[in-house]
Enzyme design. Sequence first.
Site, PDB file in Angstrom:
ATOM      1  N   HIS A  18       0.745  -1.261   0.017  1.00 52.54           N
ATOM      2  CA  HIS A  18       0.049  -0.009  -0.051  1.00 52.54           C
ATOM      3  C   HIS A  18       0.940   1.303  -0.070  1.00 52.54           C
ATOM      4  O   HIS A  18       0.810   2.068  -0.557  1.00 52.54           O
ATOM      5  CB  HIS A  18      -0.801  -0.103   1.082  1.00 52.54           C
ATOM      6  CG  HIS A  18      -1.790  -1.173   1.434  1.00 52.54           C
ATOM      7  ND1 HIS A  18      -1.969  -1.704   2.364  1.00 52.54           N
ATOM      8  CD2 HIS A  18      -2.831  -1.365   0.385  1.00 52.54           C
ATOM      9  CE1 HIS A  18      -3.093  -2.648   2.264  1.00 52.54           C
ATOM     10  NE2 HIS A  18      -3.490  -2.490   1.177  1.00 52.54           N
ATOM     11  N   LYS A  42     -16.645  -6.471   7.183  1.00 53.08           N
ATOM     12  CA  LYS A  42     -15.568  -7.320   7.224  1.00 53.08           C
ATOM     13  C   LYS A  42     -14.884  -7.891   8.408  1.00 53.08           C
ATOM     14  O   LYS A  42     -13.759  -8.389   8.587  1.00 53.08           O
ATOM     15  CB  LYS A  42     -14.408  -6.653   6.162  1.00 53.08           C
ATOM     16  CG  LYS A  42     -14.717  -6.614   4.854  1.00 53.08           C
ATOM     17  CD  LYS A  42     -13.650  -5.947   3.933  1.00 53.08           C
ATOM     18  CE  LYS A  42     -13.336  -6.686   2.583  1.00 53.08           C
ATOM     19  NZ  LYS A  42     -12.156  -6.303   2.006  1.00 53.08           N
ATOM     20  N   ARG A  91      -2.255  -6.063  -7.846  1.00 51.06           N
ATOM     21  CA  ARG A  91      -0.735  -6.877  -7.666  1.00 51.06           C
ATOM     22  C   ARG A  91      -0.822  -8.107  -8.812  1.00 51.06           C
ATOM     23  O   ARG A  91       0.560  -8.339  -9.223  1.00 51.06           O
ATOM     24  CB  ARG A  91      -0.765  -7.536  -6.256  1.00 51.06           C
ATOM     25  CG  ARG A  91      -0.724  -6.678  -5.177  1.00 51.06           C
ATOM     26  CD  ARG A  91      -1.203  -7.361  -4.003  1.00 51.06           C
ATOM     27  NE  ARG A  91      -2.653  -7.564  -3.770  1.00 51.06           N
ATOM     28  CZ  ARG A  91      -3.426  -8.101  -2.944  1.00 51.06           C
ATOM     29  NH1 ARG A  91      -2.878  -8.246  -1.836  1.00 51.06           N
ATOM     30  NH2 ARG A  91      -4.692  -8.311  -3.203  1.00 51.06           N
ATOM     31  N   SER A 129      -3.114  -7.782   3.268  1.00 46.10           N
ATOM     32  CA  SER A 129      -3.454  -7.573   4.645  1.00 46.10           C
ATOM     33  C   SER A 129      -3.774  -8.732   5.176  1.00 46.10           C
ATOM     34  O   SER A 129      -3.513  -9.187   6.183  1.00 46.10           O
ATOM     35  CB  SER A 129      -4.253  -6.358   4.618  1.00 46.10           C
ATOM     36  OG  SER A 129      -4.011  -5.300   4.208  1.00 46.10           O
TER      37      SER A 129
HETATM   38  O1  PNS Z   1      -9.095  -2.800   0.491  1.00 41.45           O
HETATM   39  P1  PNS Z   1     -10.243  -3.445  -0.080  1.00 41.45           P
HETATM   40  O2  PNS Z   1     -11.030  -4.088   1.336  1.00 41.45           O
HETATM   41  O3  PNS Z   1      -9.905  -4.037  -1.216  1.00 41.45           O
HETATM   42  O4  PNS Z   1     -10.902  -2.003  -0.324  1.00 41.45           O
HETATM   43  C1  PNS Z   1     -12.408  -2.249  -0.806  1.00 41.45           C
HETATM   44  C2  PNS Z   1     -13.200  -0.940  -0.909  1.00 41.45           C
HETATM   45  C3  PNS Z   1     -13.134  -0.431   0.551  1.00 41.45           C
HETATM   46  C4  PNS Z   1     -12.384   0.090  -1.808  1.00 41.45           C
HETATM   47  C5  PNS Z   1     -14.545  -1.234  -1.313  1.00 41.45           C
HETATM   48  O5  PNS Z   1     -15.342  -2.239  -0.601  1.00 41.45           O
HETATM   49  C6  PNS Z   1     -15.487   0.107  -1.410  1.00 41.45           C
HETATM   50  O6  PNS Z   1     -15.366   1.016  -2.244  1.00 41.45           O
HETATM   51  N1  PNS Z   1     -16.426   0.255  -0.440  1.00 41.45           N
HETATM   52  C7  PNS Z   1     -17.250   1.487  -0.525  1.00 41.45           C
HETATM   53  C8  PNS Z   1     -18.828   1.053  -0.646  1.00 41.45           C
HETATM   54  C9  PNS Z   1     -18.877   1.054  -2.232  1.00 41.45           C
HETATM   55  O7  PNS Z   1     -18.907   2.324  -2.767  1.00 41.45           O
HETATM   56  N2  PNS Z   1     -19.500   0.106  -2.834  1.00 41.45           N
HETATM   57  C10 PNS Z   1     -19.727   0.146  -4.419  1.00 41.45           C
HETATM   58  C11 PNS Z   1     -18.214  -0.367  -5.030  1.00 41.45           C
HETATM   59  S1  PNS Z   1     -18.099  -1.896  -5.108  1.00 41.45           S
END
Ligand code: PNS
Length: 173
Positions: A18, A42, A91, A129
């Site tokens: 990150h 989560k 990645r 993570s």
């Molecule tokens: O680090 P991660 O868990 O892969 O991040 C995922 C994240 C937080 C970027 C994604 O779950 C997100 O954008 N959540 C906010 C809710 C949202 O907008 N959902 C619709 C798009 S998938």
Amino acid sequence: MNKIGIYPGSFDPLTHGHLDVIRRAVKLFDHVIVAVATNEAKRPLFSKGERCQLVNEAIEGIPGVSVDAFEGLLVDYAARKNAHAIIRGLRAISDYEFEFQMALMNRQLNSDIETIFMMPKDQYTFISSGMVKEVASLGGDIRPFVPEAIHDAMKKRFPSQYSPGHSSHPLNS
Ligand code: PNS
């Protein structure tokens, strides 16, 4: 016009991968906001406040970056921040399907906000993570994968795994 990039994620916890993406993103944007998602579904190891604090410690000394937490739709948050793009790290090919779906969903929700993908340094491409948490919980040494502050926080979260005498304790290997 200030170009703002949003780098969203769970960051539970932030890893060297990150951090590498953040260092690359600040070269492309005037300001990068590391946006910590609340997503309690989560069941994160660290609370939203803790994750923000740990990101804050890790980005100390990198100009043009700040940390914030958000709830709700990412595109709505990005629009409120007048962001030009959402930044995501890629990645491996296994990331692609989910990232592709998410980018297109976000575009459908708000076509003004682009998603750009950045690849971390190859030596970090295997770090996640989730794996860092598993390794730490089982007493493995996570220092190669995370900034020092995060190593220390994980050590407090799994104290028994770090006690001298544990077979996987870094000082016993
Ligand atoms: O680090 P991660 O868990 O892969 O991040 C995922 C994240 C937080 C970027 C994604 O779950 C997100 O954008 N959540 C906010 C809710 C949202 O907008 N959902 C619709 C798009 S998938």
